[in-house]
Design a protein around this motif. Structure first.
Motif, PDB file in Angstrom:
ATOM      1  N   MET A  83       0.839  -1.196   0.000  1.00  0.00           N
ATOM      2  CA  MET A  83       0.000   0.000   0.000  1.00  0.00           C
ATOM      3  C   MET A  83       0.872   1.244   0.000  1.00  0.00           C
ATOM      4  O   MET A  83       1.887   1.294   0.679  1.00  0.00           O
ATOM      5  CB  MET A  83      -0.913  -0.003   1.215  1.00  0.00           C
ATOM      6  CG  MET A  83      -1.907  -1.131   1.207  1.00  0.00           C
ATOM      7  SD  MET A  83      -2.842  -1.234   2.721  1.00  0.00           S
ATOM      8  CE  MET A  83      -1.604  -1.783   3.872  1.00  0.00           C
ATOM      9  N   TYR A  96      -8.297   5.729   4.521  1.00  0.00           N
ATOM     10  CA  TYR A  96      -8.737   4.831   3.456  1.00  0.00           C
ATOM     11  C   TYR A  96      -9.670   3.767   4.023  1.00  0.00           C
ATOM     12  O   TYR A  96      -9.461   3.282   5.139  1.00  0.00           O
ATOM     13  CB  TYR A  96      -7.536   4.117   2.824  1.00  0.00           C
ATOM     14  CG  TYR A  96      -6.564   5.046   2.165  1.00  0.00           C
ATOM     15  CD1 TYR A  96      -6.682   5.356   0.814  1.00  0.00           C
ATOM     16  CD2 TYR A  96      -5.536   5.637   2.882  1.00  0.00           C
ATOM     17  CE1 TYR A  96      -5.798   6.228   0.198  1.00  0.00           C
ATOM     18  CE2 TYR A  96      -4.641   6.505   2.274  1.00  0.00           C
ATOM     19  CZ  TYR A  96      -4.784   6.798   0.933  1.00  0.00           C
ATOM     20  OH  TYR A  96      -3.915   7.669   0.332  1.00  0.00           O
ATOM     21  N   GLY A 130      -6.344  -4.424   1.394  1.00  0.00           N
ATOM     22  CA  GLY A 130      -5.643  -3.276   0.817  1.00  0.00           C
ATOM     23  C   GLY A 130      -6.436  -1.996   1.025  1.00  0.00           C
ATOM     24  O   GLY A 130      -7.500  -1.992   1.640  1.00  0.00           O
ATOM     25  N   ASN A 131      -5.940  -0.892   0.494  1.00  0.00           N
ATOM     26  CA  ASN A 131      -6.650   0.390   0.554  1.00  0.00           C
ATOM     27  C   ASN A 131      -7.663   0.432  -0.581  1.00  0.00           C
ATOM     28  O   ASN A 131      -7.289   0.529  -1.745  1.00  0.00           O
ATOM     29  CB  ASN A 131      -5.675   1.560   0.430  1.00  0.00           C
ATOM     30  CG  ASN A 131      -4.817   1.723   1.657  1.00  0.00           C
ATOM     31  OD1 ASN A 131      -5.122   1.199   2.714  1.00  0.00           O
ATOM     32  ND2 ASN A 131      -3.727   2.444   1.517  1.00  0.00           N
ATOM     33  N   CYS A 153     -11.827  -2.257  -5.609  1.00  0.00           N
ATOM     34  CA  CYS A 153     -10.506  -2.206  -4.982  1.00  0.00           C
ATOM     35  C   CYS A 153      -9.429  -2.201  -6.070  1.00  0.00           C
ATOM     36  O   CYS A 153      -9.431  -3.074  -6.941  1.00  0.00           O
ATOM     37  CB  CYS A 153     -10.325  -3.414  -4.067  1.00  0.00           C
ATOM     38  SG  CYS A 153      -8.679  -3.525  -3.328  1.00  0.00           S
ATOM     39  N   SER A 201      -6.423  -3.030  -5.799  1.00  0.00           N
ATOM     40  CA  SER A 201      -5.489  -4.140  -5.615  1.00  0.00           C
ATOM     41  C   SER A 201      -6.035  -5.478  -6.110  1.00  0.00           C
ATOM     42  O   SER A 201      -5.315  -6.260  -6.707  1.00  0.00           O
ATOM     43  CB  SER A 201      -5.104  -4.291  -4.141  1.00  0.00           C
ATOM     44  OG  SER A 201      -4.447  -3.139  -3.684  1.00  0.00           O
TER      45      SER A 201
END
Length: 87
Positions: free
Chosen positions: A4, A44, A52-53, A70, A72
């Motif tokens: 991240m 976030y 993840g963010n 997302c 990610s």
């Protein structure tokens, strides 16, 4: 967990935070978790799938600023979709 990076300062150190105002204001935060950049304070939403963010959250948030999925893992949070479609 994916790597991240803060979109505000480029920092890579985050901590989980509890923000009652954000929880009351945004339904998708009420049902999720927030992570804050230790360097600049950007917050976030944490992805429920990969941790993840998911998207940045701030007091003046507009629906066009919210990630639809997302970045990610591609997970689509139903609470985020609902917020985007109703604002």
């Amino acid at each position: 967990m994916p790597e991240m990076k803060c979109e505000g300062c480029g920092g890579m150190t985050f901590e989980l935070v509890h923000d009652e105002w954000m929880k009351r204001t945004f339904r998708f935060v009420e049902n999720g978790q927030l992570r804050m950049c230790s360097s600049c304070g950007y917050k976030y939403l944490v992805c429920k799938h990969c941790q993840g963010n998911y998207t940045r959250v701030h007091p003046g948030l507009e629906s066009w600023e919210v990630n639809h999925e997302c970045p990610s893992c591609g997970y689509k949070d139903p609470d985020v979709d609902f917020y985007i479609s109703t604002t």
